[in-house]
Design a protein around this motif. Structure first.
Motif, short mmCIF file in Angstrom:
data_model
loop_
_atom_site.label_atom_id
_atom_site.label_comp_id
_atom_site.label_asym_id
_atom_site.label_seq_id
_atom_site.Cartn_x
_atom_site.Cartn_y
_atom_site.Cartn_z
N MET A 129 0.58 -1.08 -0.10
CA MET A 129 -0.24 0.10 -0.02
C MET A 129 0.83 1.18 -0.08
O MET A 129 0.40 2.27 -0.50
CB MET A 129 -0.95 -0.21 1.15
CG MET A 129 -2.01 -1.22 1.29
SD MET A 129 -3.07 -1.29 0.22
CE MET A 129 -4.10 0.06 0.65
N SER A 130 2.20 1.19 0.47
CA SER A 130 3.06 2.41 0.70
C SER A 130 3.20 3.01 -0.68
O SER A 130 3.53 2.23 -1.87
CB SER A 130 4.17 1.99 1.09
OG SER A 130 5.08 3.03 1.51
N LYS A 131 3.39 4.26 -0.79
CA LYS A 131 3.67 4.89 -2.32
C LYS A 131 4.76 6.00 -1.66
O LYS A 131 4.92 6.30 -0.82
CB LYS A 131 2.27 5.77 -2.55
CG LYS A 131 1.25 4.77 -2.99
CD LYS A 131 1.46 3.83 -4.15
CE LYS A 131 0.30 3.09 -4.47
NZ LYS A 131 0.61 2.00 -5.68
N PHE A 167 6.57 21.99 -10.60
CA PHE A 167 7.08 20.52 -10.85
C PHE A 167 6.84 19.65 -9.98
O PHE A 167 7.02 19.74 -8.76
CB PHE A 167 8.54 20.66 -11.21
CG PHE A 167 8.78 21.37 -12.37
CD1 PHE A 167 8.96 21.13 -13.58
CD2 PHE A 167 8.95 23.05 -12.28
CE1 PHE A 167 9.50 21.71 -14.82
CE2 PHE A 167 9.31 23.73 -13.25
CZ PHE A 167 9.51 23.23 -14.46
N HIS A 168 6.55 18.34 -10.54
CA HIS A 168 6.19 17.11 -9.66
C HIS A 168 7.68 16.44 -9.03
O HIS A 168 8.47 16.16 -9.75
CB HIS A 168 5.39 16.11 -10.31
CG HIS A 168 4.01 16.49 -10.43
ND1 HIS A 168 2.74 16.26 -9.76
CD2 HIS A 168 3.78 17.22 -11.62
CE1 HIS A 168 1.66 16.81 -10.15
NE2 HIS A 168 2.10 17.44 -11.36
N ILE A 169 7.48 16.37 -7.80
CA ILE A 169 8.76 15.65 -6.94
C ILE A 169 8.42 14.44 -6.51
O ILE A 169 7.21 14.60 -5.45
CB ILE A 169 9.72 16.65 -6.13
CG1 ILE A 169 9.71 17.99 -6.83
CG2 ILE A 169 10.82 16.05 -5.52
CD1 ILE A 169 10.33 19.15 -5.76
N TYR A 170 9.09 13.39 -6.60
CA TYR A 170 8.96 12.15 -5.86
C TYR A 170 10.12 11.60 -5.02
O TYR A 170 11.09 11.96 -5.59
CB TYR A 170 8.52 11.03 -6.95
CG TYR A 170 7.22 11.30 -7.68
CD1 TYR A 170 5.94 11.18 -7.36
CD2 TYR A 170 7.33 11.80 -8.87
CE1 TYR A 170 4.67 11.35 -7.97
CE2 TYR A 170 6.37 12.48 -9.60
CZ TYR A 170 4.88 12.04 -9.13
OH TYR A 170 3.62 12.38 -9.80
N VAL A 171 9.83 10.99 -3.99
CA VAL A 171 10.90 10.76 -2.83
C VAL A 171 10.56 9.16 -2.66
O VAL A 171 9.43 8.88 -1.98
CB VAL A 171 10.72 11.55 -1.90
CG1 VAL A 171 12.23 11.15 -0.72
CG2 VAL A 171 11.20 13.11 -2.05
N CYS A 210 1.71 16.16 -1.24
CA CYS A 210 0.33 15.95 -1.72
C CYS A 210 -0.45 14.74 -1.12
O CYS A 210 0.37 13.78 -1.21
CB CYS A 210 0.70 15.74 -3.29
SG CYS A 210 1.51 17.25 -4.14
N GLN A 211 -1.53 14.93 -0.98
CA GLN A 211 -2.21 13.72 -0.49
C GLN A 211 -3.00 13.05 -1.46
O GLN A 211 -3.21 13.62 -2.29
CB GLN A 211 -3.45 14.30 0.66
CG GLN A 211 -2.70 15.12 1.87
CD GLN A 211 -1.78 14.24 2.52
OE1 GLN A 211 -2.22 13.02 2.86
NE2 GLN A 211 -0.73 14.70 3.38
N TYR A 245 5.62 15.49 -3.85
CA TYR A 245 5.66 16.98 -3.56
C TYR A 245 5.39 17.72 -4.85
O TYR A 245 5.78 17.26 -5.83
CB TYR A 245 6.61 17.35 -3.02
CG TYR A 245 7.04 16.85 -1.42
CD1 TYR A 245 6.66 17.39 -0.29
CD2 TYR A 245 7.97 15.59 -1.31
CE1 TYR A 245 6.93 16.77 0.94
CE2 TYR A 245 8.01 15.09 -0.18
CZ TYR A 245 7.58 15.61 0.87
OH TYR A 245 7.79 15.17 2.24
N ILE A 246 4.98 19.00 -4.87
CA ILE A 246 4.80 19.73 -6.02
C ILE A 246 5.67 21.13 -5.80
O ILE A 246 5.36 21.65 -4.69
CB ILE A 246 3.55 20.15 -6.39
CG1 ILE A 246 2.75 19.05 -6.74
CG2 ILE A 246 3.58 21.11 -7.74
CD1 ILE A 246 1.13 19.34 -7.16
#
Length: 580
Positions: free
Chosen positions: A458-460, A470-474, A579-580, A464-465
């Motif tokens: 379930m973890s993603k 710009f979309h940022i993923y961690v 972001c939720q 963040y934006i």
């Protein structure tokens, strides 16, 4: 922090506003040291939770209900009998103590009006809920305290209730300037400590805050302050107490990045920089519910991850020892070339030996200097040379084997340290599932039995934006790092990672555009924050376009190699909202 007298004053004001004049509709005792009151006042229904738990004493309004036991405890039954339909006529707080008193009017068996008092003491492990009549005679309490337990005060039916005065403290709401200067100014203790030692309701954090407002070093001794400094301190103190008297409360939680570290009913200006920020609340109850829910979540995750942390730490310690031993073995092989030279020189100059010599001094054509070679006087020159060649070959084989072993041990340490970093940033139970799967895959945890279902992931990744859209993923763990870098990111997207330490992969989706400098700064801060360098002032961060990254063959997920990268120094902090 525990609830101090100022927070209790805010609670008293909130309870007065909501409960005075209200009728008690329901009394429940969900836990042995906890009460839940349902009060109807005009068109509103309020639930008040009162906990005298030694570990977490609390009072606040809540919207959630709790399951009550089928048979009500005796204390709950007594309250229902006397004040079950009573009307709350007054709520007070004596002298800014951590005590609230609810006066409740009810009808006795003869139909005459009577008044009872429910006294709530929030004092850490000494917290209690005490039920008294109008003459302060104790009828019962949620905790019975005998003389064997406390030499200060008995809390038993039939005893008279009083507030124990274990230390001589002054009421901050009534103390005069002369008394303040005399009491505080004569204390041989740091000023921030003197404030909470000598004033009721003051906690260490409020002592620190008052010193900060007055621009006085809180570690200076109170009896060393000048008269001007004491006057200025009292002026700041009087402004603070005036807010309390007027009910000008500002419930707020201080967060360090995402973790709540402190709360107060008044603004806390002493927390500045280093990722600290304040969040204000409309009511002290919503603050308390949020604060302790957040704290409980973090505590629960840490407890849930204890077993995983122990497995990782044990494996790390074992590999650290193995690495040290292998490094020592590798160092011992450094003299191998010397033995090879000895053998070659003996083959060249051995004809000079007649037998029985213990050394041979000859010209070393590798260094153009003379050299003395130790010999076994029982062996010939040829046999001595072969003996040195055997030593060389043995050390050479050891060097090759240990070099490979050392590389593998280093790879395992890097992998385990990356897993440890993933555990540090896990915020939810579902975040632990993938980490456990990874430990299982690499043999640190036994594989599940045949027939056991593989848990649903379930973890993603964090999303963040940036300020510029710009979309940022961690990535939260190695699997997510792998997926973000080699599946989510395209060739011209940017990749960020803390240099030389375990941490998350941070991907910025460029969408074919050129990134503004601010995006690099925000992504770098995220890469620094989600790394083992989180507690450092600065962290060096590498960044590079995804097309220049390559996966390490045979390595654990999330490990990459790159060469033509850029570097920046970033402050580990969260400047963006998830972001939720």
């Amino acid at each position: 922090m525990a609830l101090d007298g100022i927070v209790m004053a805010n609670l008293a004001a909130e309870m007065t506003d909501r409960l005075e004049g209200g009728k008690i509709a329901k009394i429940a005792q969900p836990e042995k040291d906890e009460l839940l009151f349902t009060v109807k006042n005009q068109k509103n229904t309020w639930r008040l939770l009162i906990s005298a738990s030694a570990s977490l004493p609390l009072v606040y309004f809540t919207e959630s209900n709790k399951q009550s036991p089928l048979t009500a405890p005796n204390f709950c039954m007594l309250l229902r009998k006397h004040i079950g339909n009573g009307r709350i006529i007054k709520i007070s707080q004596p002298e800014l103590e951590r005590i609230l008193c609810m006066e409740i009017e009810h009808l006795d068996e003869l139909g005459d009006k009577r008044t009872k008092k429910l006294i709530i003491e929030i004092m850490g492990k000494h917290s209690n809920i005490i039920f008294c009549n109008e003459d302060d005679l104790i009828l019962d309490s949620i905790k019975h305290i005998s003389a064997q337990v406390s030499s200060v005060r008995e809390v038993l039916p039939g005893r008279t209730y009083f507030i124990p005065k274990t230390t001589e403290k002054r009421n901050p709401l009534t103390i005069t300037q002369e008394e303040f200067q005399e009491v505080i100014g004569s204390t041989a203790a740091p000023i921030q400590k003197a404030l909470y030692l000598k004033l009721t309701g003051f906690s260490p954090v409020m002592g620190h805050e008052l010193c900060h407002l007055a621009s006085i070093d809180g570690d200076r001794f109170a009896n060393e302050l000048t008269e001007v400094e004491m006057i200025h301190l009292y002026r700041m103190f009087s402004l603070m107490t005036e807010d309390i008297k007027q009910g000008n409360f500002t419930p707020n939680i201080i967060y360090r990045n995402e973790e709540p570290v402190e709360f107060s009913a008044l603004p806390l200006t002493c927390y500045e920089g280093d990722g600290y920020h304040a969040v204000s609340f409309e009511s002290i109850s919503s603050l308390l519910e949020t604060y302790y829910a957040s704290k409980n979540t973090i505590t629960r995750i840490r407890q849930k991850s204890v077993d995983l942390r122990k497995i990782v730490q044990t494996a790390l310690e074992r590999n650290y020892k193995k690495y040290d031993l292998q490094s020592k073995q590798l160092k011992d092989t450094e003299k191998r070339d010397k033995f090879k030279i000895y053998g070659e020189l003996l083959n060249t100059y051995g004809y000079e030996l007649t037998g029985g010599e213990k050394t041979l001094t000859c010209f070393n054509y590798y260094t153009n200097e003379d050299i003395t070679i130790p010999l076994d006087d029982q062996l010939s020159a040829k046999e001595n040379a072969q003996k040195y060649f055997d030593k060389y070959n043995k050390l050479k084989r050891t060097f090759e084997a240990v070099t490979a072993q050392l590389k593998e041990t280093r790879r395992e340490i890097d992998h385990l340290e990356s897993v440890s970093a993933s555990l540090d940033i896990a915020l939810k139970e579902e975040d632990l599932v993938q980490i456990k799967e990874e430990l299982m895959e690499y043999g640190y945890i036994k594989h599940r039995r045949a027939g056991d279902k593989k848990p649903k992931i379930m973890s993603k990744p964090f999303h963040y934006i940036s300020t510029d859209g710009f979309h940022i993923y961690v990535g939260k763990n190695n699997y997510q790092n792998e997926e973000l870098t080699f599946k989510v990111a395209s060739g011209n997207d940017w990749w960020f990672h803390a240099k030389g330490i375990p941490g998350s992969h941070v991907i910025v989706k460029a969408e074919g555009k050129e990134l503004p400098d601010r995006v690099f700064e925000e992504a770098g801060a995220l890469a620094a924050y989600y790394s083992k360098g989180r507690d450092n002032d600065k962290v060096e961060v590498d960044y590079i376009q995804k097309k220049n990254l390559k996966k390490v063959t045979g390595a654990a997920p999330g490990f990459v190699i790159y060469h033509t990268n850029y570097s920046m120094v970033a402050e580990p902090k969260l400047t963006l909202k998830e972001c939720q």
